[in-house]
Scaffold this motif. Sequence first.
Motif, PDB file in Angstrom:
ATOM      1  N   ALA A 156       0.851  -1.464   0.198  1.00 38.41           N
ATOM      2  CA  ALA A 156      -0.058   0.276  -0.137  1.00 38.41           C
ATOM      3  C   ALA A 156       0.969   1.256   0.002  1.00 38.41           C
ATOM      4  N   LEU A 157       1.935   1.462   1.306  1.00 34.24           N
ATOM      5  CA  LEU A 157       2.567   2.059   0.483  1.00 34.24           C
ATOM      6  C   LEU A 157       3.766   2.345  -0.287  1.00 34.24           C
ATOM      7  N   PHE A 158       4.202   0.878  -0.637  1.00 31.86           N
ATOM      8  CA  PHE A 158       4.958   0.625  -1.357  1.00 31.86           C
ATOM      9  C   PHE A 158       5.244  -0.807  -1.885  1.00 31.86           C
ATOM     10  N   HIS A 159       5.601  -0.644  -3.087  1.00 37.39           N
ATOM     11  CA  HIS A 159       5.577  -1.878  -4.055  1.00 37.39           C
ATOM     12  C   HIS A 159       6.915  -2.784  -3.284  1.00 37.39           C
ATOM     13  N   SER A 160       7.961  -3.732  -3.976  1.00 36.83           N
ATOM     14  CA  SER A 160       8.699  -4.607  -3.069  1.00 36.83           C
ATOM     15  C   SER A 160       9.063  -5.687  -3.891  1.00 36.83           C
ATOM     16  N   ILE A 161       9.995  -6.477  -4.116  1.00 40.08           N
ATOM     17  CA  ILE A 161      10.547  -7.062  -4.747  1.00 40.08           C
ATOM     18  C   ILE A 161      11.514  -7.969  -3.817  1.00 40.08           C
ATOM     19  N   TYR A 162      11.679  -9.322  -3.889  1.00 37.12           N
ATOM     20  CA  TYR A 162      12.717  -9.651  -2.990  1.00 37.12           C
ATOM     21  C   TYR A 162      13.821 -10.816  -4.029  1.00 37.12           C
ATOM     22  N   PHE A 163      15.039 -11.343  -3.287  1.00 37.02           N
ATOM     23  CA  PHE A 163      15.616 -12.038  -3.420  1.00 37.02           C
ATOM     24  C   PHE A 163      16.701 -12.243  -2.330  1.00 37.02           C
ATOM     25  N   ARG A 164      17.281 -13.132  -2.218  1.00 38.47           N
ATOM     26  CA  ARG A 164      18.967 -13.452  -2.404  1.00 38.47           C
ATOM     27  C   ARG A 164      20.106 -13.115  -3.146  1.00 38.47           C
ATOM     28  N   ASP A 165      21.710 -12.433  -2.005  1.00 40.42           N
ATOM     29  CA  ASP A 165      22.666 -12.765  -2.110  1.00 40.42           C
ATOM     30  C   ASP A 165      22.977 -13.562  -2.383  1.00 40.42           C
ATOM     31  N   PRO A 166      24.089 -13.819  -2.653  1.00 36.11           N
ATOM     32  CA  PRO A 166      25.252 -15.430  -2.695  1.00 36.11           C
ATOM     33  C   PRO A 166      25.839 -15.372  -1.188  1.00 36.11           C
ATOM     34  N   ASN A 167      24.958 -14.460  -0.289  1.00 45.40           N
ATOM     35  CA  ASN A 167      25.715 -14.897   0.858  1.00 45.40           C
ATOM     36  C   ASN A 167      24.497 -15.783   1.795  1.00 45.40           C
ATOM     37  N   GLY A 168      23.109 -15.241   0.862  1.00 44.92           N
ATOM     38  CA  GLY A 168      21.474 -16.225   1.562  1.00 44.92           C
ATOM     39  C   GLY A 168      20.464 -14.631   2.077  1.00 44.92           C
ATOM     40  N   HIS A 169      21.936 -13.085   2.679  1.00 46.18           N
ATOM     41  CA  HIS A 169      21.072 -12.118   2.607  1.00 46.18           C
ATOM     42  C   HIS A 169      19.671 -12.168   1.497  1.00 46.18           C
ATOM     43  N   ARG A 170      18.488 -11.268   2.565  1.00 42.84           N
ATOM     44  CA  ARG A 170      17.657 -11.818   1.916  1.00 42.84           C
ATOM     45  C   ARG A 170      17.673  -9.596   1.166  1.00 42.84           C
ATOM     46  N   ILE A 171      17.728  -9.767   0.238  1.00 41.20           N
ATOM     47  CA  ILE A 171      17.640  -8.332  -0.062  1.00 41.20           C
ATOM     48  C   ILE A 171      16.008  -7.581  -0.484  1.00 41.20           C
ATOM     49  N   GLU A 172      15.614  -6.902  -0.900  1.00 43.74           N
ATOM     50  CA  GLU A 172      14.410  -6.203  -0.776  1.00 43.74           C
ATOM     51  C   GLU A 172      14.508  -4.919  -1.641  1.00 43.74           C
ATOM     52  N   LEU A 173      13.795  -4.607  -2.895  1.00 48.77           N
ATOM     53  CA  LEU A 173      14.117  -3.531  -3.954  1.00 48.77           C
ATOM     54  C   LEU A 173      12.302  -2.921  -3.678  1.00 48.77           C
ATOM     55  N   ALA A 174      13.009  -1.666  -3.284  1.00 50.27           N
ATOM     56  CA  ALA A 174      11.489  -0.874  -3.188  1.00 50.27           C
ATOM     57  C   ALA A 174      10.813   0.539  -3.391  1.00 50.27           C
ATOM     58  N   VAL A 175       9.696   0.664  -4.046  1.00 52.69           N
ATOM     59  CA  VAL A 175       9.416   1.832  -4.633  1.00 52.69           C
ATOM     60  C   VAL A 175       8.358   2.132  -3.684  1.00 52.69           C
ATOM     61  N   ASN A 176       8.523   3.289  -3.430  1.00 51.49           N
ATOM     62  CA  ASN A 176       7.777   4.206  -2.537  1.00 51.49           C
ATOM     63  C   ASN A 176       6.297   4.447  -2.989  1.00 51.49           C
ATOM     64  N   THR A 177       5.581   4.978  -2.729  1.00 50.28           N
ATOM     65  CA  THR A 177       4.163   4.752  -3.512  1.00 50.28           C
ATOM     66  C   THR A 177       2.895   5.777  -3.026  1.00 50.28           C
ATOM     67  N   ALA A 178       3.227   6.098  -1.421  1.00 52.46           N
ATOM     68  CA  ALA A 178       2.633   6.459  -0.590  1.00 52.46           C
ATOM     69  C   ALA A 178       2.087   8.006  -1.042  1.00 52.46           C
TER      70      ALA A 178
END
Length: 179
Positions: free
Chosen positions: A117-139
């Motif tokens: 609602a306030l932003f849209h996101s996608i999620y994936f992992r780096d080679p270390n297993g850390h979760r990464i979120e890319l977000a776009v503010n839409t609020a």
Amino acid sequence: MTIQKIHHVAYRCKDAGETAEFYKMHLGMRLIGAFAEDHVPSTKAPDPYMHIFLDAGGGNVLAFFELPNAPEMDRDRNTPDWVQHLAFELESIDELISTKKRLEEAGLDVVGPTNHALFHSIYFRDPNGHRIELAVNTATAEQLNRMQDVADLMLRDWNLTKTPPRYMAWTHEIEFGSR
């Protein structure tokens, strides 16, 4: 004291070179610095390390430590793996969608987009297993004000009951279709 900004955020990595290359290739972050020592400067403990710094844009720095003598990387098994993550802001929904496509074409497993609602996101992992979120503010300004107006109430009610207060439920009712 007045905090100016986050100086850097640091995580552990399995391989500093692989990590720097991943962030350059997939997120456009360039390597801006590296330090390597045989001892930890703050504690003086003997522990060789490589410490790399990546330009995350807007004066933000993402750092990683490779620790070759430490036990193999692991995570806190008592914390769900979706909780700890790095979130980066993109400019537009179009950029988010095109980035998702590019990441998937590079063989990465990408979740989303998720509408918060306030932003849209996608999620994936780096080679270390850390979760990464890319977000776009839409609020909208109204939505941000609405969130700020109930922030103290949310925290107060949570602390009293440890059940989710419903003041902000509208943000995910959109995604879950219960509106």
